[in-house]
Design a protein around this motif. Structure first.
Motif, PDB file in Angstrom:
ATOM      1  N   GLY B 526      33.204  40.680  36.953  1.00 28.83           N
ATOM      2  CA  GLY B 526      33.275  40.228  38.339  1.00 28.83           C
ATOM      3  C   GLY B 526      34.637  39.620  38.633  1.00 28.83           C
ATOM      4  O   GLY B 526      35.246  39.885  39.668  1.00 28.83           O
ATOM      5  N   ASN B 530      37.330  40.947  41.181  1.00 25.77           N
ATOM      6  CA  ASN B 530      37.805  40.041  42.209  1.00 25.77           C
ATOM      7  C   ASN B 530      39.317  40.173  42.358  1.00 25.77           C
ATOM      8  O   ASN B 530      39.860  40.228  43.464  1.00 25.77           O
ATOM      9  CB  ASN B 530      37.432  38.621  41.810  1.00 25.77           C
ATOM     10  CG  ASN B 530      37.565  37.686  42.967  1.00 25.77           C
ATOM     11  OD1 ASN B 530      37.562  38.145  44.113  1.00 25.77           O
ATOM     12  ND2 ASN B 530      37.702  36.413  42.682  1.00 25.77           N
ATOM     13  N   PHE B 649      26.384  41.929  39.922  1.00 29.08           N
ATOM     14  CA  PHE B 649      27.459  42.020  40.883  1.00 29.08           C
ATOM     15  C   PHE B 649      26.887  42.352  42.244  1.00 29.08           C
ATOM     16  O   PHE B 649      26.241  43.368  42.427  1.00 29.08           O
ATOM     17  CB  PHE B 649      28.419  43.115  40.431  1.00 29.08           C
ATOM     18  CG  PHE B 649      29.695  43.118  41.189  1.00 29.08           C
ATOM     19  CD1 PHE B 649      30.731  42.282  40.804  1.00 29.08           C
ATOM     20  CD2 PHE B 649      29.849  43.925  42.284  1.00 29.08           C
ATOM     21  CE1 PHE B 649      31.903  42.269  41.517  1.00 29.08           C
ATOM     22  CE2 PHE B 649      31.023  43.911  42.992  1.00 29.08           C
ATOM     23  CZ  PHE B 649      32.053  43.090  42.606  1.00 29.08           C
TER      24      PHE B 649
END
Lengths: 390, 775
Positions: B526, B530, B649
């Motif tokens: 994640g 990002n 996610f």
């Protein structure tokens, strides 16, 4: 570049991705620190004023005296790979042969043979800031008179101080023929040495040191020896040969260390702040004005006690120098100059600073005058060198 | 050899070249049958000889050769009257066969013996030696025997010279060299002879191994050098000695010199080629060391280098130094290590990867693709660190704007950057040094110098946290971006696209390699995603602003959409759970663009993006076009890894609301002719005020400014005589013809978009088309 013939199975595909997730690889740590360095102000905003008695106790006073009052050209040096202090003798033999072979292109020489050039490696005991700093060492290129070969390798120290005053940069190594077909490539400007100077004449000196180089030491493994600051005195061509040998042997990299105006003003402030018993030189600044057709140099000399008085009026935090103080110090000098000559010095470039402690030129030349603050001056230079190689 | 004879030989060679194959088979058959000691009784016919005229001729030639060899072996017959004639005849035979097909090693063995034993005169010896051309190989024993003849001093000086020349020329064809190497001392002693010296030097150069280099030999060579002065052949041998034993000897070769040895091979040039062709099989590459000049350059510019990248050299220096202290295991390791100079192929690298002798200067790997592989997979910290330091210092030192403005060396720097970029492309990996260099030099960059190289370096920044890199890199780049020309903007966007692609590649591989990650940088997938999404958003911001600055330039828009084409593939092509859409500023500029290709590209991106949804990422959608797709829901399940990571996610609902919004606008504009209802909302009152009566269909596939010309030419195609075209006539069947026409014009994006978004299921399609038709 050779052609990249890609083999059937490329290993890169399978090997690559770990290392940015493993994350703690030394390279990544280094990158982190670089990011930090570049993202903030390049130098820390405050530094200690050099203290006088920082030399380690075992420092040889003769050694120290030998390093003073000479003009050194500064280089930064990446860590030396597999350098060992126990092999200094071996290194000197190899380097010696290398220099002779370079000077007489194409003619082979035997390692360990007696030449009239002699290279000596020796450690400079006590030249360190902390116990962790690696020992500094000195390399000297001597030219021996033909009659008295290779005697007194240590003896030479005694008259080194005397030799320091003469400028050896005009000299080149002389190669007396080891063979009949020898070619003299060096320039023999002072080759016929006077007879009273038999033991040998120092043609080239260079030394490697690391004073308070903790930030660099942390990031490299024990295979490396970190001596980020290299100071040379002698003809550039000789520095080139010797530097090349080090680069080939220890996979390191020399690059000239220039000092920018920002760091020069820091030096000016820090060195003015030093307590000196009797001043040997005036405090002098040199600015250069890049105007056509000829550039103009402005020299600005101040009595050292006046400079010290100015500094004392500015200085607030005891034992430390801050960025604001440096700026203020320089601004005072500028405004004083402007009052008299109506020239804004801040628009010009600071090129040289000389004080009773040391003098530094923007081209990376330094001369240290005061024995007390030797370590302090070197610590700042080490910092600059580490910054350059990081 | 006289020129006449040579011509003849060549002719002979040509004449028989067609049957050389069959000849070889007979020869090999003969070899099988005959022991080397017993060469006179020759059975002429091999077991499986096919019958033929050529064979017969060959047999005859072979017979003649055997007789000739026999004749020579017996030695000169003094009583014979026509001695010269016979001799001449046999010599000719040998020469002919030798130049035609080469001699078998047994024959060479015999004839070499004869030539060097001095049974015949000097002229004969010379002629025999000149035709000692092997069919395939020369056995090492014959060479050893021949050398033993040299010791007894039966032959003249010129014969000796010729022998050494022959030995050098044929060196590669000698089957084994161990015994010859044992004679090293003998050869070395022959250096004393002035006439022989150049050739012996060459031979020694080929023969020398590390264990042959001894201090006394070094001294001897130096004495020789003192006697003879600087001789190129001696220099070459000395530098080889230096290579093997840098602790004993030092030499620096002059820069210009290229040729060190007299060419021994030109006597046999043709023959050598022929032998090489015959031997074409897997013969081991002979080890030839490169004789490069030492790279010390106290030159005008700087002394660090002649060429920026150091020459490849084994690191024998440092090891040699600690000789006394070296432990036994070290010693064993060292002898087992594989010298770099011999590294020629990838399999070799794989076999010796554990015991590779590393170069003394790591920088030299940049010019060697095999070592780049090594650097790439090695986890040895000192190796990487040495390379890191070298590269960052060299970049800093060479960079023409970083330290001093020495622009006259721009070309050199450009070449250097090109080399680095080539290496990075080869490895598909960026170097950390380059990243550090970018941090330092980008703030000072003028945006002009080495632009393409510099931007390529940007695209190879190793994956890292975007927010950390941004202030160091992208903020500086943005300043240049906004103040430079449109071309600069386009190239920046291009390189950012490549950067995105490189990051995605690394990440997508990483998922499969290591599902569980523990790094201080980006702890989870994640986190990494990002960082990627931040990059994309950053580019979105850049491009929106750039579109404003460049007043919606179509050219710029192309590059922007190129970037988003990469973005919409993240999930489908790279298995990474991320969906990012373009900002409205880009979407509407593209939708309302006057350029058909832009609209086409936009359609393509929307089609690809909807693919993400199809793959099961997006679930809960209500849309006026009917039920959304679920049929490919299983597609994502096939990859369990992704499935796992995906579960943790979450896509923000904002993303697909946004997508739905875009899709509604697009379909509304292009298809259903309801442009300002759901997607772009404009108050009907305002629309009234504009005075455009038929605003509703003004943006559909017929009336959209970028399609209008297509519609007109479609109608003109239908009825070329028509003076006025009636757009509204495109209805019903004509509508689908028109669509087919559009698709045939290369608007693939539009085709895919319409197929996937409108024609998907039969029900909405019918509705959609009906709706249009009745309009």
């Amino acid at each position: 570049m050779d052609s990249y013939d890609i083999p059937e199975s490329t290993p890169s595909a399978s090997s690559r991705p770990e290392d940015y997730f493993v994350g703690a690889t030394p390279l990544q740590k280094r990158l982190e620190s670089i990011r930090k360095q570049t993202s903030f102000i390049p130098t820390p905003p405050r530094r200690k004023i050099p203290q006088c008695s920082q030399l380690q106790e075992d420092a040889d006073p003769q050694n120290v005296a030998f390093l003073l009052h000479k003009q050194w050209t500064l280089y930064s040096l990446t860590p030396l790979y597999k350098f060992s202090y126990s092999h200094l003798k071996e290194y000197s033999r190899l380097l010696n042969a290398f220099i002779v072979a370079e000077k007489q292109k194409g003619l082979a020489v035997e390692v360990g043979e007696d030449f009239n050039i002699k290279v000596i490696f020796s450690t400079l005991l006590g030249m360190k800031g902390t116990q962790r700093d690696p020992e500094a060492f000195l390399v000297q290129g001597l030219i021996l008179s033909p009659r008295l070969k290779c005697s007194g390798t240590i003896l030479t120290y005694c008259n080194l101080c005397l030799l320091g005053s003469s400028d050896p940069s005009t000299l080149a190594f002389q190669v007396a023929g080891t063979t009949g077909a020898c070619h003299h490539t060096g320039i023999l400007s002072k080759s016929q040495l006077p007879s009273e100077n038999r033991e040998g004449k120092v043609l080239w000196t260079g030394w490697f040191c690391c004073i308070f180089g903790d930030s660099l030491l942390e990031t490299v493994s024990e295979d490396f020896t970190c001596l980020p600051l290299f100071l040379a005195n002698g003809a550039e061509s000789n520095t080139a040969i010797i530097g090349t040998w080090f680069q080939k042997t220890f996979d390191c990299y020399f690059s000239p260390l220039a000092i920018n105006a920002f760091n020069l003003s820091w030096m000016a402030a820090m060195w003015t702040a030093c307590k000196v018993d009797h001043y040997v030189a005036t405090t002098e600044f040199l600015w250069s004005v890049p105007c056509s057709p000829q550039s103009l140099d402005i020299s600005y000399a101040i009595h050292p006690e006046d400079a010290k008085a100015l500094w004392d009026s500015i200085h607030k935090t005891p034992g430390e120098v801050t960025q604001e103080e440096v700026d203020l110090f320089m601004d005072c000098l500028y405004s004083h100059f402007h009052r008299h000559f109506k020239i804004h010095l801040s628009a010009t470039r600071l090129v040289r600073v000389s004080t009773s402690v040391a003098s530094a030129h923007t081209d990376g030349k330094i001369k240290i005058l005061c024995h007390k603050y030797l370590i302090g001056v070197l610590a700042y230079l080490t910092e600059l060198a580490v910054f350059q190689i990081e | 050899m006289s020129p006449q004879k040579r011509v003849k030989n060549v002719k002979a060679q040509n004449r028989t070249s067609q049957d050389s194959n069959s000849f070889q088979t007979t020869l090999s058959a003969w070899k099988v049958k005959q022991g080397p000691s017993n060469s006179k009784n020759i059975s002429k016919h091999g077991q499986n000889n096919p019958v033929g005229d050529y064979e017969h001729a060959d047999d005859q030639a072979e017979d003649a050769l055997q007789m000739a060899v026999g004749y020579f072996e017996k030695g000169p017959i003094k009583t014979s009257q026509n001695k010269d004639k016979t001799l001449e005849k046999h010599l000719k035979t040998v020469e002919n066969v030798a130049w035609k097909n080469g001699l078998a090693s047994e024959e060479i063995d015999i004839l070499l013996n004869i030539a060097l034993s001095g049974k015949f005169g000097n002229a004969v010896n010379t002629r025999i030696l000149k035709c000692m051309i092997p069919a395939t190989v020369i056995s090492q024993d014959s060479v050893v025997k021949a050398v033993s003849w040299l010791c007894v001093d039966k032959c003249s000086g010129s014969t000796k010279v010729l022998f050494y020349r022959w030995l050098v020329a044929m060196f590669d064809f000698i089957d084994r060299k161990e015994q010859i190497n044992l004679l090293y001392g003998f050869f070395f002693a022959s250096l004393q002879d002035d006439a022989l010296c150049p050739y012996v030097c060459h031979l020694l150069y080929l023969l020398t191994k590390k264990e042959n280099v001894k201090p006394f030999r070094v001294r001897k060579l130096l004495d020789l050098q003192a006697k003879m002065g600087m001789q190129p052949h001696l220099q070459a041998l000395l530098s080889l000695y230096k290579f093997f034993a840098p602790a004993l000897i030092s030499v620096s070769l002059p820069v210009r010199k290229k040729i060190y040895f007299k060419n021994s091979e030109n006597l046999w040039k043709m023959a050598l080629l022929a032998v090489k062709q015959r031997n074409r099989g897997p013969s081991p590459e002979p080890l030839k060391l490169m004789l490069g000049p030492a790279n010390v350059r106290p030159l005008k510019r700087k002394w660090n280098s002649l060429s920026v990248i150091p020459v490849l050299n084994s690191s024998s220096y440092t090891k040699e130094c600690g000789k006394k202290e070296m432990s036994l295991s070290d010693y064993l390791n060292r002898s087992g290590s594989f010298p770099l100079e011999q590294l020629k192929s990838f399999p070799q690298l794989l076999q010796n990867i554990h015991c590779l002798e590393l170069p003394s200067q790591m920088g030299s790997v940049l010019n060697n693709s095999l070592l780049l592989h090594y650097i790439n997979c090695v986890r040895d910290e000192p190796v990487l660190l040495r390379f890191y330091y070298w590269l960052s210092q060299t970049l800093q030192e060479e960079c023409i704007w970083y330290k001093v403005n020495n622009y006259e060396h721009g070309k050199e720097f450009t070449n250097f950057l090109d080399t680095i970029i080539r290496a990075e492309c080869f490895l598909q990996e960026g170097f950390y040094s380059c990243e550090a260099f970018l941090y330092k030099s980008l703030p000072l960059w003028d945006g002009l110098c080495c632009r393409s190289q510099f931007l390529q370096l940007v695209s190879w920044i190793p994956f890292s946290s975007f927010s950390e890199v941004k202030p160091l890199l992208f903020d500086h780049l943005a300043q240049l971006f906004f103040t430079s020309t449109i071309y600069f903007k386009c190239s920046v966007l291009q390189s950012l696209k490549e950067l995105l692609q490189n990051w995605l590649l690394w990440l997508s591989m990483d998922i499969h390699m290591k599902p569980v990650t523990n790094s201080p940088l980006e702890t989870t997938l994640g986190g990494s995603m990002n960082s990627v999404s931040k990059l994309i958003h950053y580019v979105g911001w850049l491009s929106t602003t750039a579109m404003r600055l460049e007043s919606n330039s179509t050219f710029l828009l192309h590059f922007i959409l190129d970037f988003y084409e990469k973005v919409c593939d993240i999930y489908i092509n790279y298995d990474l759970p991320l969906v990012v859409l373009f900002p409205p500023g880009i979407f509407y500029s593209a939708l309302l663009s006057l350029d058909t290709s832009i609209l086409n590209q936009l359609c393509f991106i929307m089609h690809r993006a909807s693919g993400n949804w199809k793959c099961g990422l997006l679930l809960d959608m209500t849309f006026d076009m009917g039920p959304w797709y679920r049929k490919n829901l299983t597609a994502a399940k096939k990859n369990e890894l992704v499935q796992k990571t995906k579960s943790e996610f979450n896509f923000s609902s904002k993303t697909y609301q946004e997508f739905n919004h875009y899709l509604t606008s697009m379909v509304g504009c292009l298809w259903t002719s309801k442009p300002f209802g759901k997607g772009i909302y404009i108050d009907p009152e305002i629309l009234e005020k504009t005075g455009v009566t038929e605003y509703k269909n003004s943006l559909n596939v017929i009336h959209h400014p970028s399609f209008l010309s297509y519609a007109v030419s479609f109608l003109l195609q239908e009825s070329p005589e028509e003076r006025t075209v009636n757009m509204s006539s495109i209805q019903g069947k004509k509508w689908s013809w028109y669509l087919d026409y559009l698709f045939s014009q290369g608007l693939q994006g539009l085709k895919l978009f319409i197929r996937s978004s409108v024609h998907h299921s039969s029900v909405p399609r019918a509705e959609g088309i009906n709706y249009n038709n009745q309009y």
